[in-house]
Structure formats: structure tokens, C-alpha cells
Design an enzyme around this catalytic site. Sequence first.
Site, PDB file in Angstrom:
ATOM      1  N   THR A   1       0.875  -1.298   0.028  1.00  0.00           N
ATOM      2  CA  THR A   1      -0.059  -0.209   0.038  1.00  0.00           C
ATOM      3  C   THR A   1       0.932   1.300   0.033  1.00  0.00           C
ATOM      4  OG1 THR A   1      -1.614  -1.237   1.251  1.00  0.00           O
ATOM      5  CG2 THR A   1      -1.896   1.209   1.116  1.00  0.00           C
TER       6      THR A   1
ATOM      7  N   LYS B   1      -6.774   1.727  -3.132  1.00  0.00           N
ATOM      8  CA  LYS B   1      -6.435   1.083  -1.992  1.00  0.00           C
ATOM      9  C   LYS B   1      -6.448   2.083  -0.626  1.00  0.00           C
ATOM     10  CE  LYS B   1      -5.057  -1.534   1.284  1.00  0.00           C
ATOM     11  NZ  LYS B   1      -5.856  -2.448   1.963  1.00  0.00           N
TER      12      LYS B   1
ATOM     13  N   LYS C   1       0.179   5.310   8.165  1.00  0.00           N
ATOM     14  CA  LYS C   1       0.872   5.462   6.858  1.00  0.00           C
ATOM     15  C   LYS C   1      -0.075   5.501   6.079  1.00  0.00           C
ATOM     16  CE  LYS C   1       1.884   1.909   4.755  1.00  0.00           C
ATOM     17  NZ  LYS C   1       1.268   0.727   3.741  1.00  0.00           N
TER      18      LYS C   1
HETATM   19  P1  NAP Z   1       4.593  -6.307   7.780  1.00  0.00           P
HETATM   20  O1  NAP Z   1       4.429  -7.422   8.495  1.00  0.00           O
HETATM   21  O2  NAP Z   1       5.077  -5.218   8.565  1.00  0.00           O
HETATM   22  O3  NAP Z   1       5.963  -6.595   6.810  1.00  0.00           O
HETATM   23  C1  NAP Z   1       6.609  -5.552   6.189  1.00  0.00           C
HETATM   24  C2  NAP Z   1       7.673  -6.142   5.251  1.00  0.00           C
HETATM   25  O4  NAP Z   1       8.236  -5.066   4.759  1.00  0.00           O
HETATM   26  C3  NAP Z   1       8.552  -6.947   5.890  1.00  0.00           C
HETATM   27  O5  NAP Z   1       8.992  -8.056   4.797  1.00  0.00           O
HETATM   28  C4  NAP Z   1       9.679  -6.285   6.000  1.00  0.00           C
HETATM   29  O6  NAP Z   1      10.968  -6.757   6.265  1.00  0.00           O
HETATM   30  C5  NAP Z   1       9.600  -5.252   4.753  1.00  0.00           C
HETATM   31  N1  NAP Z   1      10.296  -3.800   5.235  1.00  0.00           N
HETATM   32  C6  NAP Z   1      10.163  -2.938   5.939  1.00  0.00           C
HETATM   33  N2  NAP Z   1      11.064  -2.048   5.975  1.00  0.00           N
HETATM   34  C7  NAP Z   1      11.970  -2.369   5.102  1.00  0.00           C
HETATM   35  C8  NAP Z   1      12.911  -1.666   4.639  1.00  0.00           C
HETATM   36  N3  NAP Z   1      13.490  -0.390   4.903  1.00  0.00           N
HETATM   37  N4  NAP Z   1      13.742  -2.334   3.403  1.00  0.00           N
HETATM   38  C9  NAP Z   1      13.493  -3.562   3.188  1.00  0.00           C
HETATM   39  N5  NAP Z   1      12.230  -4.154   3.457  1.00  0.00           N
HETATM   40  C10 NAP Z   1      11.579  -3.483   4.479  1.00  0.00           C
HETATM   41  O7  NAP Z   1       3.601  -5.663   6.878  1.00  0.00           O
HETATM   42  P2  NAP Z   1       2.429  -6.425   5.877  1.00  0.00           P
HETATM   43  O8  NAP Z   1       1.229  -6.689   6.876  1.00  0.00           O
HETATM   44  O9  NAP Z   1       2.927  -7.726   5.442  1.00  0.00           O
HETATM   45  O10 NAP Z   1       2.172  -5.368   4.974  1.00  0.00           O
HETATM   46  C11 NAP Z   1       3.013  -5.285   3.754  1.00  0.00           C
HETATM   47  C12 NAP Z   1       2.010  -4.360   2.785  1.00  0.00           C
HETATM   48  O11 NAP Z   1       0.828  -4.527   2.834  1.00  0.00           O
HETATM   49  C13 NAP Z   1       1.942  -2.932   3.560  1.00  0.00           C
HETATM   50  O12 NAP Z   1       2.137  -1.938   2.527  1.00  0.00           O
HETATM   51  C14 NAP Z   1       0.591  -2.794   4.103  1.00  0.00           C
HETATM   52  O13 NAP Z   1       0.044  -1.427   4.368  1.00  0.00           O
HETATM   53  C15 NAP Z   1      -0.143  -3.777   3.020  1.00  0.00           C
HETATM   54  N6  NAP Z   1      -1.312  -4.307   3.539  1.00  0.00           N
HETATM   55  C16 NAP Z   1      -1.412  -4.881   4.616  1.00  0.00           C
HETATM   56  C17 NAP Z   1      -2.630  -5.782   4.963  1.00  0.00           C
HETATM   57  C18 NAP Z   1      -2.804  -6.380   6.574  1.00  0.00           C
HETATM   58  O14 NAP Z   1      -3.613  -6.839   6.921  1.00  0.00           O
HETATM   59  N7  NAP Z   1      -1.630  -6.499   7.064  1.00  0.00           N
HETATM   60  C19 NAP Z   1      -3.527  -5.873   4.270  1.00  0.00           C
HETATM   61  C20 NAP Z   1      -3.522  -4.995   3.054  1.00  0.00           C
HETATM   62  C21 NAP Z   1      -2.571  -4.383   2.693  1.00  0.00           C
HETATM   63  P3  NAP Z   1      11.431  -7.597   7.370  1.00  0.00           P
HETATM   64  O15 NAP Z   1      11.024  -8.811   7.377  1.00  0.00           O
HETATM   65  O16 NAP Z   1      13.088  -7.565   7.627  1.00  0.00           O
HETATM   66  O17 NAP Z   1      11.075  -6.440   8.592  1.00  0.00           O
END
Ligand code: NAP
Length: 289
Positions: free
Chosen positions: A96, A171, A239
Site C-alpha cells: 500500500t 486502496k 501510513k
Molecule cells: P509487515 O508484516 O510489517 O511486513 C513488512 C515487510 O516490509 C517485511 O517484509 C519487512 O522486512 C519489509 N520492510 C520494511 N521496511 C523495509 C526496508 N526499509 N527495507 C526492506 N524491507 C523492508 O507488513 P504487512 O502486514 O505484510 O504489509 C505489507 C504491505 O501490505 C504494507 O504496505 C501494508 O500496508 C499492506 N497491507 C497489509 C495488510 C494487512 O492486513 N497486514 C492488508 C492489506 C495491505 P523485515 O521482515 O525485514 O522487517
Amino acid sequence: MEKVALIGLGNMGAGMAGQLLRAGHPLTLWNRSIDRAKAFEEAGAYVAASPREAAERAEIVISMVADDRASRLVWTGEQGALAGVRHGSVLVESSTLSPGWVKELAIAAGEKGCDLLDAPVTGSKLHANSGELFFLAGGERRAFDRVLPVLKAMGRDAIHLGPSGSGALMKLINNFVCSVQVAGLAEGLALIEKSGLNRDQAAMVLLNGAPASPLVKTLAPRMLSRDYTVNFALELMCKDLSYAMAEGERYSVPLITAPAALKLFDRAVEQGFGQLDFSAVVEPLYAQQ
Ligand code: NAP
């Protein structure tokens, strides 16, 4: 089966990787914290040393990382995925993000002979794990048609919304509407607690009446039981709201309810709830005197 690379194995990316393996795609993974990628090696995934190497090995390159900053880091630079993409690959940015950044990324992809789709998702961790995400895509129709089978391996369906940035914008609007509902629910539950209303009766009224959206039905029980096991991290909602507010300004539709919701989410981050589920937005409200 197209060769796929997936960058980012957080709460969402891990579930998506599992679905791609289940569908039989040759899969290359990269994650900043390498242990999360290693966990998929036994299941047949190749773990790349950099986003660049991951992109070199694939025809479809998907990114699922936290925010604009993380996306910039994984795509650009010497070891970034853009440095390794093959001419003719399709790049899919499912995080997102702000429409401004994904449009910039689409131009950079075009310079490498690749189409970029912005294809963020609705659904949460549980939907990612069970292959029930819904993809909101922006970009060239030909790119959408080509990656649709791969998106369907990870989701229940996908929609093509228009040119580059359309998926990202949709989104943000989706999550803005969700955030206002969740902020209202949190305040309502805090008022129920403080006023001494019977919480079971109150929950029955809310969960069977007009406010009972799918989101309220999912989050109210979590807020009532104070179970904040993370599906969607609270700090990610801050965010999304700030990106959505910027789009409101851009189109001269100031989102007046967004700053009020953001204030509650920011307060929860300040009090240490940022990495818990976004339902924890209710905690500072329960605690206030
Ligand atoms: P998350 O569990 O916090 O995972 C974040 C990911 O981004 C991890 O792989 C993390 O790596 C990586 N990352 C963060 N900072 C980084 C950096 N500086 N350099 C390289 N990699 C980095 O988040 P998520 O829930 O999977 O969400 C991922 C995306 O989908 C986001 O944009 C979120 O808004 C969106 N989203 C989430 C949901 C939900 O329900 N969770 C639903 C729809 C959309 P590490 O493992 O090394 O920390």
C-alpha cells in the site's frame, strides 16, 4: 508456469509466498530479515541474496513491503530489483503506497522494458494465508491480463481499475473509509465501558444493527477481549491515512474525518501499540481518565 520473485515476507508476503508455492510457481524470495525467507527453502523456494538477484531469476516480480521508503529501497539502487529485471518482465507492486511513488516506479520500469502494475490488496493476514486476497490493479491492461493467473494463485480475484496509480489510490480510499469506522468503533466501545452500560448487551446491539460492517464484526470482538494479535499492524494504518490525506489535498477533497482518526492511531503508536493489531487503537481510550 511463470517464474515468480516475491520481495517482502511480512504478515502478508509470507501468506502470498505459501500460495505461490502451492500453485507450483518456481519461486525466488528475498526479505530484508533473511530468516523469514529461509523458512520457505524446505518448501522449494530459492532464497536470493538481493532484490536484484531475485528479479534476475523471474518473469514476474512482486513486492510486498511496508511503505514508500521500503519500496524505493527494494526496487532502486545497485542491488535493487530494477537493476536485475529482464526485458519483458511484469513488475507487480502490491504494497500500500502513494500513487505518486508507484507512477514514478512505473516510468522507471518502462525504461527497463517492463510493465509495472500497482496491485495492492484488500483482505488481511488470514486472507493472504488462505489465498483469498482481492487485488486492486492500475497500469497497462496487457500487464494485468498476463499476471492475472498469478494474482489468482494468491487471491480470490483482481480488478483492473485504470492507468498506473489507480490501484494505489483505490486502496488508500478503501483504508481511509476503514480507518474512520474503526476509530468510531473504538470511541463507541470506550464510551460503553466508561458509562457502565452492559457490554454484552451493547455488543449485541452494535453487532446486529446498522453499524455491523464486516470490519466492525471482525474488530469489535478483538477490542472487547483485548486480543491484539497482529493481522494488520497499527502503525501501517497511520501510513495509509497520511497517504490518503495527501491524495484528498491533491484532488481538493480534504478528508475532514481523516485527521481525527489519525489522531487516535498516532496516540496509540505513541503509547507503544504501533506493532500490535490496529484494533489496539482502543487501548488509549480505555485507559483515559
Ligand atoms: P509487515 O508484516 O510489517 O511486513 C513488512 C515487510 O516490509 C517485511 O517484509 C519487512 O522486512 C519489509 N520492510 C520494511 N521496511 C523495509 C526496508 N526499509 N527495507 C526492506 N524491507 C523492508 O507488513 P504487512 O502486514 O505484510 O504489509 C505489507 C504491505 O501490505 C504494507 O504496505 C501494508 O500496508 C499492506 N497491507 C497489509 C495488510 C494487512 O492486513 N497486514 C492488508 C492489506 C495491505 P523485515 O521482515 O525485514 O522487517
